[in-house]
Design an enzyme around this catalytic site. Structure first.
Site, PDB file in Angstrom:
ATOM      1  N   LEU A   4       0.836  -1.209   0.000  1.00  0.00           N
ATOM      2  CA  LEU A   4      -0.063  -0.040  -0.164  1.00  0.00           C
ATOM      3  C   LEU A   4       0.912   1.250  -0.025  1.00  0.00           C
ATOM      4  O   LEU A   4       0.529   2.337  -0.574  1.00  0.00           O
ATOM      5  CB  LEU A   4      -0.982   0.057   1.427  1.00  0.00           C
ATOM      6  CG  LEU A   4      -2.120  -0.850   1.291  1.00  0.00           C
ATOM      7  CD1 LEU A   4      -3.171  -0.660   0.064  1.00  0.00           C
ATOM      8  CD2 LEU A   4      -1.933  -2.393   1.165  1.00  0.00           C
ATOM      9  N   ASP A   5       2.073   1.318   0.850  1.00  0.00           N
ATOM     10  CA  ASP A   5       2.989   2.475   0.774  1.00  0.00           C
ATOM     11  C   ASP A   5       3.191   2.694  -0.720  1.00  0.00           C
ATOM     12  O   ASP A   5       3.304   3.833  -1.150  1.00  0.00           O
ATOM     13  CB  ASP A   5       4.076   2.109   1.788  1.00  0.00           C
ATOM     14  CG  ASP A   5       4.579   3.343   2.444  1.00  0.00           C
ATOM     15  OD1 ASP A   5       3.648   4.346   2.387  1.00  0.00           O
ATOM     16  OD2 ASP A   5       5.147   3.303   3.689  1.00  0.00           O
TER      17      ASP A   5
END
Length: 649
Positions: A382-383
């Protein structure tokens, strides 16, 4: 008079930005991407040496000599090897480093070996090392397998509802554990053709057991320790057919996720375990699966003229996306073209086909994320996805990229939103990976078996949604904001999971809160700003030691100013309208004063996080692109050039 002085100062700033930009442009690869070294501690270079001897590979004296020089150079003054630059010795890293140096021929009587041995014995000897080190020692016959926590390979056949199940663990735990289960079940023994042993690292007294860990819950820990003893008694009674079926399952799991020359999970421990698993199962060296798994390990080596080491993984997507942000902050034709070239390289790396392990929790969500490494289709994160999406959105605003990025952005947002956890936050790789009781199993002495939501990753996802125009009162953004605010510490800071530590977490959170319209008029933001101002070093920079992850939770631990942490603090302050604070001007001055003649910054400190208290990272790119980003943003704010700035970063 003041305006004249300010203009002169900005002209000097222009020159510093230009020098840093030129230096970074020179490091862009011909295909458009950037990738910088990613350095950990002595553990992985040492394990690489021992892997070669485990497999009885041909001698590589020149490579071994270079790794040996690296290991000797990073040995600490206390005789052991630390987990980060200038840190205290770590017992497990020191045991592996000593073993590797002895394996390549260092005389145990040599001064550096004697100091290391004394330091290891003073901490209770190799028998007190962590689980992964004891497994390595068992592979080499230095410890009986009974001294290693038992996880039966048959556990992979359990139904998903069972409390101890692979799907409840983090991605890194799954990829490391599955091939390891095979090694443990087969009681594999390293070939060790040189016959090197390390009995001198064990004390005569029986091991006292590992030191208590703060993540352990006494009740759960007692339960799992009793369970471990029971498993050791019944393990010989497992039906052979069931064991064979479980081993076959593990083999298939690894083979499906082999990931070509980028390796299982694209992280060294999983990749090395996969090679040893194939070897244990009788695969010859030229078998396609074993051969490609072995090649993936070699691609992690950094070989210089005098030294060499093995990286834990590589970070090209992360490096490229963040450098593209810095370039777009700088502006100008050359920087914009470089950013566009980097984003063009990133675009086809979006995973649009493979439903990775994350789909166990979110089966109805379509793929759409980016991984940290070149390829890691089963494990996007997700980052990286949020940072890439923000960079692409920024490019289509600034660089007239038009619809080139529209579909990629939409799919990235769809995947990110689909992996929001129930509490409102986001983990790195999975949704709702919060089964905290699992951190009490004996195997999890590192306390990093899970991937729960964190403030830094959640902040990045909030920033992405806000930058793309998500209304601040939308239900999913409200839940995310509330999650972030609940995690604020009493002193106003936020814990940083993937960067060191409270400075990183606070920068991330302030960027998100600023993106949704919060300012110093809001109490949480003011508290965070006040905290950053209070911890600024007298020289004008910011720094934080990795000891801020200490077991007794002492909170922020001051350290010498670093380029990356100074940049984070500055970016955080500027994100919420505190750019006129005198502290910001002092921080910018520190960056300018510490810029080298080549236009970049040097930083030996480790400011990246792997596993708090266990594994830290030195991102060689952090002191390059983050300071440039901060300098350019400061200049843009001073000149009122707001359109160049991304709302969320």
């Amino acid at each position: 008079m003041r305006d004249t002085l300010e203009m002169a100062g900005l002209e000097g700033l222009d020159q510093d930005i230009d020098r840093a930009t030129e230096a970074l442009l020179a490091q862009q690869r011909p295909d458009g991407h950037w990738v910088f070294e990613l350095e950990a501690d002595a553990t992985i270079p040492a394990e690489y040496i021992l892997l070669r001897q485990h497999l009885a590979e041909p001698d590589a004296p020149e490579l071994e000599a270079k790794i040996g020089r690296y290991l000797r150079r990073i040995q600490g003054a206390d005789g052991g090897w630390p987990l980060f630059h200038a840190g205290a010795m770590d017992l497990s890293a020191s045991v592996k480093a000593y073993f590797a140096l002895k394996m390549i021929g260092d005389d145990p009587a040599a001064a550096h070996m004697a100091r290391a041995r004394a330091a290891i014995l003073a901490l209770g000897g190799a028998g007190r090392a962590n689980v992964f080190t004891r497994i390595l020692l068992a592979l080499y016959g230095e410890l009986p397998w009974g001294k290693v926590p038992t996880i039966p390979v048959e556990m992979v056949l359990l139904p998903r509802w069972f409390p101890v199940h692979l799907s409840r663990m983090s991605y890194w735990a799954r990829t490391v554990l599955v091939p390891l289960l095979v090694l443990q079940a087969l009681r594999v023994r390293a070939r060790n053709p040189r016959g090197v042993r390390i009995p001198e690292l064990f004390t005569d007294a029986p091991p006292q057991g590992p030191k208590p860990r703060s993540h352990k819950h006494p009740g759960w820990a007692l339960f799992f320790n009793v369970l471990d003893r029971g498993l050791k008694l019944v393990e010989p009674l497992w039906p052979r057919r069931t064991r064979r079926r479980a081993i076959d399952w593990c083999r298939d799991f690894v083979t499906e996720r082999l990931n070509g020359e980028d390796g299982l999970g694209a992280i060294y421990p999983a990749m090395a375990n996969a090679v040893m698993m194939y070897d244990a199962l009788g695969y010859p060296e030229d078998h396609p699966d074993r051969a490609i798994a072995r090649r993936s390990v070699e691609k992690l080596l950094v070989i210089r003229e005098d030294e060499a080491y093995c990286q834990p993984c590589v970070s090209p997507v992360w490096d490229t996306a963040l450098t593209a942000h810095a370039m777009m902050e700088v502006g100008g034709v050359a920087a914009a073209e470089a950013a566009a070239k980097g984003l063009a390289w990133l675009k086809p790396l979006q995973e649009l086909e493979v439903k990775g392990d994350w789909a166990v929790q979110r089966p109805d969500v379509r793929p759409g994320g980016w991984a940290f490494q070149y390829r890691n289709a089963h494990y996007p994160d997700l980052d990286d996805t949020a940072v890439v999406v923000m960079a692409m959105d920024r490019a289509r605003r600034q660089c007239d990229a038009g619809r080139d990025y529209d579909e990629a952005i939409d799919r990235g947002v769809e995947w990110t939103v689909g992996l929001q956890s129930k509490g409102g936050g986001w983990g790195a790789f999975d949704a709702d990976n919060e089964h905290h009781y699992l951190n009490n199993i004996p195997f999890a002495d590192h306390g990093a078996l899970l991937d729960p939501p964190t403030a830094d990753v959640s902040a990045r996802c909030i920033s992405m949604l806000a930058q793309l125009g998500e209304p601040a009162d939308s239900p999913r953004l409200v839940r995310a904001r509330d999650y972030l605010l609940r995690g604020q510490e009493a002193d106003g800071s936020w814990f940083g999971r993937w960067g060191v530590n409270y400075i990183y977490g606070t920068w991330s959170a302030l960027s998100a809160l600023g993106a949704i319209g919060m300012t110093t008029a809001d109490a949480p933001v003011k508290a965070a700003v006040d905290w950053l101002l209070a911890i600024q070093n007298p020289d004008g920079g910011w720094g934080e030691d990795c000891d801020s992850y200490s077991l007794d939770y002492r909170g922020y631990q001051p350290a010498r100013s670093t380029a990356s942490q100074t940049a984070w603090a500055l970016l955080g302050l500027m994100a919420v309208g505190a750019g006129e604070e005198p502290a910001v001007a002092r921080g910018i001055a520190w960056l300018q004063a510490n810029q080298r003649d080549d236009g970049l910054w040097r930083q030996d400190a480790y400011t990246g996080g792997g596993f708090p208290r266990v594994f830290y990272l030195r991102y060689h790119g952090y002191p390059l692109f983050f300071p440039l980003w901060a300098l350019a943003r400061y200049r843009n704010l001073k000149r009122g050039n707001a359109p160049r700035m991304a709302l969320g970063m």
